[in-house]
Design a protein around this motif. Structure first.
Motif, PDB file in Angstrom:
ATOM      1  N   ASN A   9       0.848  -1.194   0.000  1.00 29.36           N
ATOM      2  CA  ASN A   9       0.000   0.000   0.000  1.00 29.36           C
ATOM      3  C   ASN A   9       0.883   1.242   0.000  1.00 29.36           C
ATOM      4  O   ASN A   9       1.876   1.302   0.719  1.00 29.36           O
ATOM      5  N   PHE A  10       0.492   2.237  -0.797  1.00 32.40           N
ATOM      6  CA  PHE A  10       1.236   3.496  -0.869  1.00 32.40           C
ATOM      7  C   PHE A  10       0.313   4.675  -0.594  1.00 32.40           C
ATOM      8  O   PHE A  10      -0.898   4.574  -0.758  1.00 32.40           O
ATOM      9  N   ASN A  11       0.905   5.790  -0.201  1.00 33.80           N
ATOM     10  CA  ASN A  11       0.171   7.020   0.077  1.00 33.80           C
ATOM     11  C   ASN A  11       0.208   7.960  -1.125  1.00 33.80           C
ATOM     12  O   ASN A  11       0.522   9.134  -1.002  1.00 33.80           O
ATOM     13  N   GLY A  12      -0.089   7.451  -2.320  1.00 32.04           N
ATOM     14  CA  GLY A  12      -0.156   8.302  -3.501  1.00 32.04           C
ATOM     15  C   GLY A  12       1.050   8.247  -4.410  1.00 32.04           C
ATOM     16  O   GLY A  12       1.069   8.924  -5.434  1.00 32.04           O
ATOM     17  N   ASN A  13       2.060   7.456  -4.062  1.00 31.33           N
ATOM     18  CA  ASN A  13       3.247   7.397  -4.914  1.00 31.33           C
ATOM     19  C   ASN A  13       3.548   5.980  -5.421  1.00 31.33           C
ATOM     20  O   ASN A  13       4.691   5.640  -5.695  1.00 31.33           O
ATOM     21  N   LYS A  48      -9.731  14.153  -7.200  1.00 28.10           N
ATOM     22  CA  LYS A  48      -8.330  14.172  -6.758  1.00 28.10           C
ATOM     23  C   LYS A  48      -7.749  12.765  -6.590  1.00 28.10           C
ATOM     24  O   LYS A  48      -6.543  12.609  -6.493  1.00 28.10           O
ATOM     25  N   GLU A  49      -8.606  11.741  -6.577  1.00 25.61           N
ATOM     26  CA  GLU A  49      -8.148  10.352  -6.451  1.00 25.61           C
ATOM     27  C   GLU A  49      -8.117   9.628  -7.802  1.00 25.61           C
ATOM     28  O   GLU A  49      -7.582   8.544  -7.910  1.00 25.61           O
ATOM     29  N   VAL A  70      -3.579   4.070  -1.427  1.00 25.22           N
ATOM     30  CA  VAL A  70      -4.726   4.046  -0.517  1.00 25.22           C
ATOM     31  C   VAL A  70      -5.469   5.365  -0.678  1.00 25.22           C
ATOM     32  O   VAL A  70      -4.867   6.434  -0.519  1.00 25.22           O
ATOM     33  N   PRO A  71      -6.768   5.316  -1.006  1.00 19.94           N
ATOM     34  CA  PRO A  71      -7.524   6.566  -1.132  1.00 19.94           C
ATOM     35  C   PRO A  71      -7.498   7.357   0.175  1.00 19.94           C
ATOM     36  O   PRO A  71      -7.518   6.771   1.264  1.00 19.94           O
ATOM     37  N   GLU A  72      -7.436   8.675   0.069  1.00 15.69           N
ATOM     38  CA  GLU A  72      -7.386   9.526   1.259  1.00 15.69           C
ATOM     39  C   GLU A  72      -8.561   9.274   2.187  1.00 15.69           C
ATOM     40  O   GLU A  72      -8.432   9.401   3.403  1.00 15.69           O
ATOM     41  N   SER A  73      -9.709   8.891   1.638  1.00 18.13           N
ATOM     42  CA  SER A  73     -10.892   8.628   2.462  1.00 18.13           C
ATOM     43  C   SER A  73     -10.679   7.463   3.423  1.00 18.13           C
ATOM     44  O   SER A  73     -11.383   7.341   4.424  1.00 18.13           O
TER      45      SER A  73
END
Length: 141
Positions: A9-13, A48-49, A70-73
């Protein structure tokens, strides 16, 4: 028999990281699915996702390294724990059910087994020991 592959899992990268892994291991991605690719009225995706990675796969030898953003939500991923899952690719729906119900017993189910928006039979859960798993059966076309 099922086979097991790591899933990160990544935080957007995720895409940046996987381009790096591809530069080290070589090969080509077998799959890149963005959240916008599975958006529907039943599964809306925030703008934005939309371009974030829902699934990416890079074969490494006989294994496949997989990941998603992982989606910010859903909150951010703790970079020191809860960052990876073990993904099991089942050979049939029956095997997927057996593995899901066996491994998830007394655990915490995040996504019950069923047909996914991306076309496979899928589940996601944490077993009673805190290990995170995904079970997937994708019929061959």
């Amino acid at each position: 028999m099922a086979f097991i592959n790591p899933h990160i899992n990544f935080n957007g990268n995720a895409e940046e990281a996987f381009n790096f892994y591809k530069s080290v291991f070589g090969g080509e991605f077998t799959s890149i699915i963005r959240f916008k690719d599975i958006s529907s009225p039943e599964f809306p995706v925030a703008e934005k996702e939309a371009n974030k990675i829902m699934h990416i796969a890079l074969p490494i030898g006989k294994n496949i390294l997989m990941a998603n953003d992982v989606p910010e939500s859903m909150g951010s991923v703790n970079e020191n724990e809860n960052r990876s899952k073990i993904s099991i690719s089942a050979e049939s729906r029956e095997e997927a059910d057996k593995l899901f119900y066996g491994l998830s017993a007394s655990g915490n189910i995040e996504m019950p087994i069923g047909d996914s928006p991306w076309g496979s039979y899928f589940a996601m859960f944490r077993d009673k020991y805190g290990i995170e798993w995904m079970v997937d059966f994708a019929p061959k076309k």
